[in-house]
Write a protein that holds these residues in place. Sequence first.
Motif, PDB file in Angstrom:
ATOM      1  N   SER A  89     -13.122  20.105 -17.790  1.00  0.00           N
ATOM      2  CA  SER A  89     -11.864  20.514 -18.401  1.00  0.00           C
ATOM      3  C   SER A  89     -12.028  21.703 -19.343  1.00  0.00           C
ATOM      4  CB  SER A  89     -11.258  19.336 -19.173  1.00  0.00           C
ATOM      5  OG  SER A  89     -12.149  18.920 -20.196  1.00  0.00           O
ATOM      6  N   ASP A 108      -9.113   7.961 -11.517  1.00  0.00           N
ATOM      7  CA  ASP A 108      -9.509   9.116 -12.326  1.00  0.00           C
ATOM      8  C   ASP A 108      -8.988   8.928 -13.757  1.00  0.00           C
ATOM      9  OD1 ASP A 108      -9.578  11.595 -13.600  1.00  0.00           O
ATOM     10  OD2 ASP A 108      -9.271  12.707 -11.739  1.00  0.00           O
ATOM     11  N   CYS A 126      -9.519  10.657 -16.351  1.00  0.00           N
ATOM     12  CA  CYS A 126      -9.092  11.902 -16.998  1.00  0.00           C
ATOM     13  C   CYS A 126      -7.588  12.085 -16.808  1.00  0.00           C
ATOM     14  CB  CYS A 126      -9.865  13.084 -16.420  1.00  0.00           C
ATOM     15  SG  CYS A 126      -9.522  14.629 -17.278  1.00  0.00           S
ATOM     16  N   ARG A 127      -7.094  11.760 -15.615  1.00  0.00           N
ATOM     17  CA  ARG A 127      -5.652  11.888 -15.358  1.00  0.00           C
ATOM     18  C   ARG A 127      -4.843  10.931 -16.230  1.00  0.00           C
ATOM     19  NH1 ARG A 127      -4.471  10.869  -9.479  1.00  0.00           N
ATOM     20  NH2 ARG A 127      -2.339  11.003 -10.238  1.00  0.00           N
ATOM     21  N   LEU A 140      -4.842  12.396 -19.764  1.00  0.00           N
ATOM     22  CA  LEU A 140      -3.961  13.562 -19.894  1.00  0.00           C
ATOM     23  C   LEU A 140      -2.520  13.150 -20.190  1.00  0.00           C
ATOM     24  CD1 LEU A 140      -5.367  15.883 -17.055  1.00  0.00           C
ATOM     25  CD2 LEU A 140      -5.348  16.373 -19.519  1.00  0.00           C
ATOM     26  N   GLU A 141      -2.105  12.002 -19.666  1.00  0.00           N
ATOM     27  CA  GLU A 141      -0.748  11.499 -19.946  1.00  0.00           C
ATOM     28  C   GLU A 141      -0.508  11.289 -21.437  1.00  0.00           C
ATOM     29  OE1 GLU A 141       0.626   8.069 -17.869  1.00  0.00           O
ATOM     30  OE2 GLU A 141      -0.038   8.806 -15.904  1.00  0.00           O
ATOM     31  N   ALA A 146     -13.552  12.608 -14.692  1.00  0.00           N
ATOM     32  CA  ALA A 146     -12.899  11.637 -13.804  1.00  0.00           C
ATOM     33  C   ALA A 146     -13.356  10.213 -14.123  1.00  0.00           C
ATOM     34  CB  ALA A 146     -13.197  11.976 -12.351  1.00  0.00           C
ATOM     35  N   HIS A 177      -1.665   3.449 -12.461  1.00  0.00           N
ATOM     36  CA  HIS A 177      -2.664   4.231 -11.712  1.00  0.00           C
ATOM     37  C   HIS A 177      -3.415   3.348 -10.711  1.00  0.00           C
ATOM     38  CE1 HIS A 177      -2.701   8.350 -13.485  1.00  0.00           C
ATOM     39  NE2 HIS A 177      -1.988   7.728 -14.410  1.00  0.00           N
TER      40      HIS A 177
END
Lengths: 335, 335
Positions: A123, A290, A292-293, A296-297, A304, A329
């Motif tokens: 990132s 993942d 990381c996703r 990010l929220e 990941a 998720h």
Amino acid sequence: MSEMNATPENASIARIGEVLRDHQSFVLISHVRPDGDAIGSQLALGFSLMAAGKSVRLINEDGLPDNLAFMSGSDKIELPPAEPLDVEVAIALDTAAKPRLGDNALHAASKAKIWLNIDHHKSNPSYGDLNFIDSSSPATGQILYQIITQLDLPLPAETRDAIYVAVSTDTGSFQYPSTTAKTYEMAADLIHRGLNVGTLNSQTYDNHPYRRVELMRALLNTLELSADGLVANWELRDQTRIDLALLPEDSEGLIDIIRAIRGVQLAVFFEELEGGKIRVSMRSKDKRLDVCRIALEFGGGGHALAAGIRMTGPLEEAKALVLAAIRRHIEAAGL
Amino acid sequence: MSEMNATPENASIARIGEVLRDHQSFVLISHVRPDGDAIGSQLALGFSLMAAGKSVRLINEDGLPDNLAFMSGSDKIELPPAEPLDVEVAIALDTAAKPRLGDNALHAASKAKIWLNIDHHKSNPSYGDLNFIDSSSPATGQILYQIITQLDLPLPAETRDAIYVAVSTDTGSFQYPSTTAKTYEMAADLIHRGLNVGTLNSQTYDNHPYRRVELMRALLNTLELSADGLVANWELRDQTRIDLALLPEDSEGLIDIIRAIRGVQLAVFFEELEGGKIRVSMRSKDKRLDVCRIALEFGGGGHALAAGIRMTGPLEEAKALVLAAIRRHIEAAGL
């Protein structure tokens, strides 16, 4: 040959070599709450440059953590001085985002004319004047090994041991999927260069303060499984931190205990920080999940398989929000 | 080049190669209560010989433990058959003394004409017709890697992964002082041969049954420090074993948690066994504190840094006696 995921912005190692050769004064900085790869990277490159006759300062916003004080040369790690340093080059190591260097460290480095940014976090937005981001490397320490050996820079004992500790701690002792044949070849080469693998590992892993074991017990007493055993989480209350007189580094790596539970695909550590903020650390065992996703929220970030969030409390609310996002998720991934 | 501590009795690798080539049927055996190096060694050499067209049986007195069932090919590990096998060659792997193969396994192998003994335990008295004892190797798996590659025997995927698991588990994931540059070079070579380091380590280390974490919590809740922090001990009641439905392998390695406490020189695990007997496991960090000598006082035995006792209960009495002996030894050692 190279397994590097080159971004367009990456400088060549030769160009990095020019910057290192053509300047005399450096400040090397790593991220707040430094871990083995952060301090190890500073010591590795720092002692190599010192051995090459450069003037080098090693700065960390939070200073040297107690658990890494065994590292040879670690007394060179300083808290940021109040006044900006007169240095030509600032090198950010293992730090995914510039603010993670810390305000005081950034102030101390504010007179630098060139910023070099060496990191393995995917990132990383390449915030340096020159950048070398290799997310295929399991640790920044391994990137530095590549740079130092390729440029034929000095590799003194402090550098040798620091590279090993950086890579060992960031790969869970050569276990994580990010570990490559090169990682093992590097370790072999460091042993050929005189590294004492037994002593160094004993200092790294068999030297926990008693309060860490008390913390382990406190965390285990809050362990919860959810989502049919796919998710394990535990939590640390601010009061427990005070009662046990915990230091930030005491919890490092403990999340692996619950990540290792059979069937668990995602481990979460909720920490109440001083002032009521909540830190969330997530570890995934499955690439389809993942983290990381998920991070990010909530304005967090990472990799990941390992990511983190800082969010507002109270703890119960943060837990409910993050665990709900995780469930979404998991469903989306069809697990 | 070789770091091998050759004993006069050691056969050459070429001679071992002759025995392997000149015979058709083999039984491979490892020690009772097998660990990763025991089962890994059986699978490593077994699948290499099978790939070379040999007839191979893999026997263990206690069968395949649950925690190693992930190993590719491990369904080939059998309990000893009641009748002796018609085999030409028996190969003892990773087994320091012949009786440690187990009575039933020895009976199953009793028709073998030649005994081969391959091991890395220093105390191995070379009980085979041909012996290859290399105490400089951190694991029997690493000796087999050397033999297989040097003789150019087949190295199928099962062999490749089994060697890695054998060596990884016997070195505490490449950490113990016995780990050499060769160990890391071997791991790199196995990755070049297609080994998936992330998956294999995840299966080896991140796959504990939930009850192991419950056991960890139960043990931590009994943790005591004594002798000014030099001694840490914890205990497992028979009732806890029943409540958590524990298997013998569930406690494997947990003593390292308290051994790793800063200042602790001796860690002790007291276990109440079925029928009221007490098993005592001791780990020392300091060579001046020889736990084998302490164990001998109670009819136990082992190594200087790792030893055990079986004694009569009740637990409180056994604890008092052993901790008193430990205090005497600490005083005698001047610690």
